[in-house]
Design an enzyme around this catalytic site. Structure first.
Site, PDB file in Angstrom:
ATOM      1  N   LYS A   1       5.559 -10.196   5.815  1.00 27.57           N
ATOM      2  CA  LYS A   1       6.134 -10.471   4.387  1.00 27.57           C
ATOM      3  C   LYS A   1       6.724 -11.685   4.538  1.00 27.57           C
ATOM      4  O   LYS A   1       6.972 -12.554   3.810  1.00 27.57           O
ATOM      5  CB  LYS A   1       6.882  -9.210   4.023  1.00 27.57           C
ATOM      6  CG  LYS A   1       6.171  -8.109   3.776  1.00 27.57           C
ATOM      7  CD  LYS A   1       6.714  -6.863   3.553  1.00 27.57           C
ATOM      8  CE  LYS A   1       5.917  -5.625   3.015  1.00 27.57           C
ATOM      9  NZ  LYS A   1       5.212  -5.151   4.116  1.00 27.57           N
TER      10      LYS A   1
ATOM     11  N   LYS B   1      -2.432  -7.727   4.041  1.00 33.24           N
ATOM     12  CA  LYS B   1      -2.072  -8.205   2.570  1.00 33.24           C
ATOM     13  C   LYS B   1      -1.311  -9.184   2.059  1.00 33.24           C
ATOM     14  O   LYS B   1      -1.530  -9.982   1.158  1.00 33.24           O
ATOM     15  CB  LYS B   1      -2.343  -6.981   1.688  1.00 33.24           C
ATOM     16  CG  LYS B   1      -0.802  -6.308   1.695  1.00 33.24           C
ATOM     17  CD  LYS B   1      -0.071  -6.513   0.280  1.00 33.24           C
ATOM     18  CE  LYS B   1       1.358  -5.870   0.186  1.00 33.24           C
ATOM     19  NZ  LYS B   1       2.047  -5.718   1.642  1.00 33.24           N
TER      20      LYS B   1
ATOM     21  N   GLY C   1       0.739  -1.215   0.068  1.00 29.64           N
ATOM     22  CA  GLY C   1      -0.006  -0.039  -0.109  1.00 29.64           C
ATOM     23  C   GLY C   1       0.838   1.297  -0.004  1.00 29.64           C
ATOM     24  O   GLY C   1       0.540   2.279  -0.718  1.00 29.64           O
ATOM     25  N   ASN C   2       2.082   1.117   0.576  1.00 28.38           N
ATOM     26  CA  ASN C   2       2.955   2.339   0.623  1.00 28.38           C
ATOM     27  C   ASN C   2       3.551   2.679  -0.549  1.00 28.38           C
ATOM     28  O   ASN C   2       3.990   3.451  -0.606  1.00 28.38           O
ATOM     29  CB  ASN C   2       3.891   2.091   1.742  1.00 28.38           C
ATOM     30  CG  ASN C   2       3.265   2.438   3.090  1.00 28.38           C
ATOM     31  OD1 ASN C   2       2.415   3.235   3.295  1.00 28.38           O
ATOM     32  ND2 ASN C   2       3.694   1.478   4.048  1.00 28.38           N
TER      33      ASN C   2
ATOM     34  N   LYS D   1      -2.107  -3.732  12.799  1.00 27.07           N
ATOM     35  CA  LYS D   1      -1.997  -3.327  11.435  1.00 27.07           C
ATOM     36  C   LYS D   1      -1.970  -1.830  11.490  1.00 27.07           C
ATOM     37  O   LYS D   1      -2.995  -1.229  11.685  1.00 27.07           O
ATOM     38  CB  LYS D   1      -3.110  -4.059  10.879  1.00 27.07           C
ATOM     39  CG  LYS D   1      -3.335  -3.740   9.105  1.00 27.07           C
ATOM     40  CD  LYS D   1      -2.099  -4.285   8.625  1.00 27.07           C
ATOM     41  CE  LYS D   1      -2.320  -3.843   6.947  1.00 27.07           C
ATOM     42  NZ  LYS D   1      -1.120  -4.391   6.125  1.00 27.07           N
TER      43      LYS D   1
END
Length: 313
Positions: free
Chosen positions: A266, A208, A9-10, A122
């Protein structure tokens, strides 16, 4: 081969950048320039984050006091649509007109007993200074945690358990479609306790990377690529002794500690995919996507590796 990517998203709205539609579109265009060569040569599924975007929507909601703010499942659906629209348009400008693209609103089931509901981790929304974060927390009752040298709001992030639109995604892939799915970790849903299969939305945001990993595993993807603003996975990040990991076995990498709000999910996602499928996962920078797929950049996680191999300094 089938490549599933998780776009941060970043990467769509850079840290500290004004959260305007123009800035987001410019960043989506850059992302699509990296994704287009992959889409030309492979089947492609694109997952993406929505932390800045869903946080902005939440702030906008609180500015209108005549109705209660919309819950996060609805806001998540809104960001899936808006971000997917931009990706479709910008990627479509780079691919042959005949290549179909589709954004699929993706509901994902979570467990109501997930311990994440008691410990929000989050990050969403913009960054704040500590005094501003304390003020907003007092005004709105939000929870903030430190993110680098700034502070950001945190919300619960439960584990994804099931993706409801898998059959539709498989059908689209069979028809050579570039699919944008599980955006923002998907729309969080659960079966209402005590009810006969009544599906309801949940006030949370699914990570995500974990959602895209589940999607990649269920689709039997050949490669999972998690794209972020870091060149690779580093040990001692931010210290003079920091080192980039070039290759790692999932067993060795999973024993290392990484920040829960940033690199931790991640690494967990990459290790899960590699362990469960025997195929490779990779983590790296969007600009290096082609090299990451070729194994020349980023961090590759594979059961073929023994231990940790660091990049040459």
């Amino acid at each position: 081969m089938l490549v599933v990517t998780a776009l941060g998203g970043n990467a769509l709205l850079k840290r500290g950048e004004p959260m305007s539609a123009e800035n987001q579109r410019a960043n989506v265009r850059i992302a699509c320039e990296a994704l287009a060569p992959i889409a030309r040569d492979h089947q492609l599924v694109i997952g993406h984050g929505n932390g800045p975007q869903v946080g902005l929507l939440s702030l906008q909601q609180t500015a209108y006091g005549k109705v209660d703010p919309y819950p996060f499942d609805v806001l998540g659906a809104q960001t899936e649509g808006s971000i997917g629209y931009m990706i479709e348009q910008e990627l479509g400008n780079l691919l042959p007109f005949e290549r179909p693209l589709a954004t699929l609103l993706t509901m994902i089931e979570v467990d109501p007993a997930d311990p994440a509901f008691k410990d929000p981790t989050k990050f969403i929304g913009p960054v704040y200074t500590k005094p501003d974060a304390d003020r907003v927390a007092g005004e709105k009752g939000w929870v903030f945690k430190q993110d680098g040298d700034k502070w950001r709001r945190v919300v619960p992030s439960p584990e994804p358990k099931r993706i409801f639109e898998l059959r539709a995604i498989r059908w689209l892939l069979e028809h050579n479609t570039v699919v944008i799915a599980a955006g923002g970790g998907g729309i969080p849903t659960m079966y209402e306790p005590g009810a006969a299969r009544k599906l309801v939305g949940v006030e949370c945001v699914i990570d995500k990377d974990l959602a895209t990993e589940l999607l990649a595993r269920e689709l039997r993807a050949d490669l999972l690529v998690i794209l972020t603003d870091a060149d690779a996975v580093f040990v001692d990040w931010g210290k003079p002794s920091q080192k980039a990991i070039r290759r790692a076995s999932p067993a060795a990498l999973s024993r290392m500690q990484f920040a829960a709000g940033s690199m931790g999910p991640k690494v967990a996602a990459a290790c899960r995919f590699a362990s469960a499928t025997g195929k490779s996962a990779a983590i790296g920078a969007l600009a290096d996507l082609g090299k990451i797929i070729a194994g020349e950049a980023g961090t590759t996680v594979s059961k073929k590796e023994n231990g940790i191999v660091y990049a040459a300094s």
